[in-house]
Write an enzyme that holds these catalytic residues in place. Structure first.
Site, PDB file in Angstrom:
ATOM      1  CB  SER A  10     -11.203 -49.874  17.542  1.00 24.34           C
ATOM      2  OG  SER A  10     -10.119 -49.787  16.203  1.00 24.34           O
ATOM      3  CG  HIS A  35     -13.604 -49.629  12.991  1.00 28.41           C
ATOM      4  ND1 HIS A  35     -13.777 -49.370  12.149  1.00 28.41           N
ATOM      5  CD2 HIS A  35     -12.570 -48.711  14.041  1.00 28.41           C
ATOM      6  CE1 HIS A  35     -13.982 -47.498  12.262  1.00 28.41           C
ATOM      7  NE2 HIS A  35     -13.158 -47.475  13.011  1.00 28.41           N
ATOM      8  CG  ASP A  37      -9.185 -46.555  14.641  1.00 24.88           C
ATOM      9  OD1 ASP A  37     -10.398 -45.856  13.510  1.00 24.88           O
ATOM     10  OD2 ASP A  37      -9.730 -46.540  15.885  1.00 24.88           O
ATOM     11  CG  MET A  39      -4.884 -43.422  13.025  1.00 25.16           C
ATOM     12  SD  MET A  39      -4.608 -42.832  14.635  1.00 25.16           S
ATOM     13  CE  MET A  39      -5.823 -43.745  15.227  1.00 25.16           C
ATOM     14  CG  HIS A  68     -11.646 -44.739   9.990  1.00 23.56           C
ATOM     15  ND1 HIS A  68     -12.005 -44.114  11.689  1.00 23.56           N
ATOM     16  CD2 HIS A  68     -12.130 -43.722   9.807  1.00 23.56           C
ATOM     17  CE1 HIS A  68     -12.298 -42.991  11.827  1.00 23.56           C
ATOM     18  NE2 HIS A  68     -12.088 -42.607  10.714  1.00 23.56           N
ATOM     19  CG  MET A  70      -8.345 -41.573  10.943  1.00 24.16           C
ATOM     20  SD  MET A  70      -8.321 -41.896  12.672  1.00 24.16           S
ATOM     21  CE  MET A  70      -8.359 -43.943  12.192  1.00 24.16           C
ATOM     22  CG  MET A 139     -14.649 -38.811  13.063  1.00 22.41           C
ATOM     23  SD  MET A 139     -13.535 -41.039  13.428  1.00 22.41           S
ATOM     24  CE  MET A 139     -13.278 -40.788  15.001  1.00 22.41           C
ATOM     25  CG  ASP A 175     -15.038 -44.524  15.223  1.00 20.21           C
ATOM     26  OD1 ASP A 175     -14.466 -44.453  16.567  1.00 20.21           O
ATOM     27  OD2 ASP A 175     -13.928 -44.656  14.382  1.00 20.21           O
TER      28      ASP A 175
HETATM   29  C1  DX5 Z   1     -10.216 -42.777  16.878  1.00 19.66           C
HETATM   30  C2  DX5 Z   1     -10.657 -44.181  16.113  1.00 19.66           C
HETATM   31  C3  DX5 Z   1     -11.775 -45.253  16.850  1.00 19.66           C
HETATM   32  C4  DX5 Z   1     -10.680 -45.395  17.938  1.00 19.66           C
HETATM   33  C5  DX5 Z   1     -12.017 -45.356  18.893  1.00 19.66           C
HETATM   34  O1  DX5 Z   1      -9.658 -42.012  15.717  1.00 19.66           O
HETATM   35  O2  DX5 Z   1     -11.207 -43.919  14.932  1.00 19.66           O
HETATM   36  O3  DX5 Z   1     -11.802 -46.288  16.168  1.00 19.66           O
HETATM   37  O4  DX5 Z   1      -9.938 -46.421  18.132  1.00 19.66           O
HETATM   38  O5  DX5 Z   1     -11.355 -45.695  20.663  1.00 19.66           O
HETATM   39  P1  DX5 Z   1     -12.123 -45.743  21.688  1.00 19.66           P
HETATM   40  O6  DX5 Z   1     -13.579 -46.761  21.083  1.00 19.66           O
HETATM   41  O7  DX5 Z   1     -11.000 -45.941  23.239  1.00 19.66           O
HETATM   42  O8  DX5 Z   1     -12.750 -43.578  22.152  1.00 19.66           O
HETATM   43 ZN    ZN Z   2     -12.116 -45.631  13.607  1.00 16.41          ZN
END
Ligand code: DX5
Ligand code: ZN
Length: 228
Positions: A10, A35, A37, A39, A68, A70, A139, A175
């Site tokens: 990620s 990956h 993320d 947000m 991904h 969110m 998750m 994840d």
């Molecule tokens: C959290 C993300 C993850 C995050 C994981 O909301 O969806 O992908 O980057 O980070 P680590 O591996 O540090 O838990």
């Molecule tokens: Zn993620």
């Protein structure tokens, strides 16, 4: 039959001031997927990046871009994330009342469709969309931040998703808090795609990324019975 073991770093944990270089470095270091993320500060209490930033990363790797989302709502932005170069687009089951429609829309854009489940969300929400799934993202932390501790209840959820999707070409991805230590139980339960942010980017340099990815991959292989 086992689906291929895939490590998906990620970039949330990367140095954002050097995103292109970081993407190239994890690609070279052995990442299978990248990956991404996304947000929105609404569905989750943090803001990361959007489609224009993904588009800027795209020329730096030929690997699968695993986006991904969110964000809520997600439907108005699916087209932009597809055009930005995502190969897989995953939406949260909790992000809106029309999960089935979102999955149809992703597939109509020619992309693979995934559903993510928060720690509190039951697997049953997938039951009536199972034919539209290419991936389920479980998750193992509450979404919004990297570097959180792995929630062990995710392991049981992997088993339940494995049963629900049995016989179908669906990737099971985990994840949050994935490390060379936590990955064993997740892999043994039947997940095949492992997202890791902090566990991959710790060390901040390509040689460290390579060692970090290998450590996660080796532990997962061992748990899958793939090592001699
Ligand atoms: C959290 C993300 C993850 C995050 C994981 O909301 O969806 O992908 O980057 O980070 P680590 O591996 O540090 O838990
Ligand atoms: Zn993620």
């Amino acid at each position: 039959m086992l689906r291929p073991l895939l490590i998906a770093p990620s970039v949330l944990a990367s140095d954002f001031s050097r995103l292109g270089e970081e993407v190239r470095d994890v690609d070279q270091a052995g990442a299978d997927w990248i990956h991404l993320d996304v947000m929105d500060g609404h569905f989750v209490p943090n803001i990361s990046f959007g489609p224009d930033v993904i588009k800027a990363m795209r020329p730096h790797s030929k690997k699968v871009f695993d986006t991904h989302l969110m964000i809520a709502p997600c439907d108005p932005y699916l087209d932009a994330f597809a055009k930005a170069g995502s190969d897989i687009i995953t939406v949260h089951a909790e992000a809106g009342p029309h999960l089935h429609r979102s999955l149809q829309a992703i597939r109509a854009l020619g992309k693979k469709a995934g559903v993510s489940l928060n720690p509190a969300t039951p697997v049953g929400v997938l039951e009536h969309v199972v034919d539209l799934l290419d991936l389920v993202l479980i998750m193992s932390v509450n979404p919004g931040f990297g570097g959180q501790a792995f929630i062990p209840a995710a392991i049981e959820k992997v088993r339940a998703v494995k049963m629900l999707t049995a016989g179908r070409p669906v990737d099971i991805e985990v994840d949050g808090g994935v490390t060379a230590d936590t990955v064993s139980a997740i892999a043994a339960a039947g997940a095949n795609v492992f997202v890791a942010g902090s566990a991959v980017f710790k060390g901040g340099a390509p040689a460290a990324y390579k060692a970090n990815i290998s450590a996660i991959r080796d532990a997962a292989m061992l748990a899958r019975g793939e090592m001699a």
